[in-house]
Write a protein that holds these residues in place. Structure first.
Motif, PDB file in Angstrom:
ATOM      1  N   LEU A   2       1.025  -1.150   0.002  1.00  0.00           N
ATOM      2  CA  LEU A   2      -0.093  -0.082  -0.138  1.00  0.00           C
ATOM      3  C   LEU A   2       0.784   1.258  -0.067  1.00  0.00           C
ATOM      4  N   VAL A   3       0.593   2.056  -0.893  1.00  0.00           N
ATOM      5  CA  VAL A   3       1.438   3.485  -1.070  1.00  0.00           C
ATOM      6  C   VAL A   3       0.551   4.546  -0.844  1.00  0.00           C
ATOM      7  N   GLU A   4       0.766   5.301   0.255  1.00  0.00           N
ATOM      8  CA  GLU A   4      -0.019   6.657   0.376  1.00  0.00           C
ATOM      9  C   GLU A   4       0.486   7.843  -0.297  1.00  0.00           C
ATOM     10  N   CYS A  20      -4.447   6.175  -1.983  1.00  0.00           N
ATOM     11  CA  CYS A  20      -3.817   5.056  -1.500  1.00  0.00           C
ATOM     12  C   CYS A  20      -3.927   4.034  -2.721  1.00  0.00           C
ATOM     13  N   GLY A 111       0.384   0.617   4.830  1.00  0.00           N
ATOM     14  CA  GLY A 111       1.372   1.535   4.009  1.00  0.00           C
ATOM     15  C   GLY A 111       2.269   2.313   4.966  1.00  0.00           C
TER      16      GLY A 111
END
Length: 120
Positions: A2-4, A20, A111
């Motif tokens: 997960l990448v915010e 996200c 994330g």
């Protein structure tokens, strides 16, 4: 994974939209949540969206924040309006493979977080 993204420094009353990107199997069936952690405080629930699209919010953000998801893009968003200094925190995106919990312990993936700072 997960990448915010989308965090930043803003003034009281401003808006921000957090994003996200989720690279997990079964995203469309997962409950997706946003949590935040301010310095010296425990991580707390902000909002979550079930696979059905139903959203749930913490009392202090309800009416100001909106969570949404785009299953075609594996994306979750947190639109934040009328930001306050007490919204300052690191915001985390999380995925619960099976469920729609408001408890951090139930989430399977997290994330790295994105910083939101609200100045008066």
């Amino acid at each position: 994974l997960l990448v915010e993204s989308g965090g930043g420094s803003v003034q009281v009353g401003d808006s921000l939209r957090l994003s996200c990107e989720a690279s997990i199997r079964g995203f469309e069936g997962a409950g997706m949540g946003w949590f935040r952690q301010a310095p010296g405080k425990a991580r707390e629930f902000v909002a979550m969206i079930a696979y059905s699209g139903n959203g749930y919010y913490a009392a202090d953000v309800k009416g100001r924040f909106t969570i949404s998801r785009d299953n075609s893009k594996n994306m979750v968003y947190l639109q934040m309006h009328h930001l306050k200094p007490e919204d300052t925190a690191v915001y985390y995106c999380a995925a619960e493979v099976h469920g729609s919990s408001q408890y951090a312990r139930d989430y399977d993936y997290w994330g790295q977080g994105t910083q939101v700072t609200v100045s008066s």
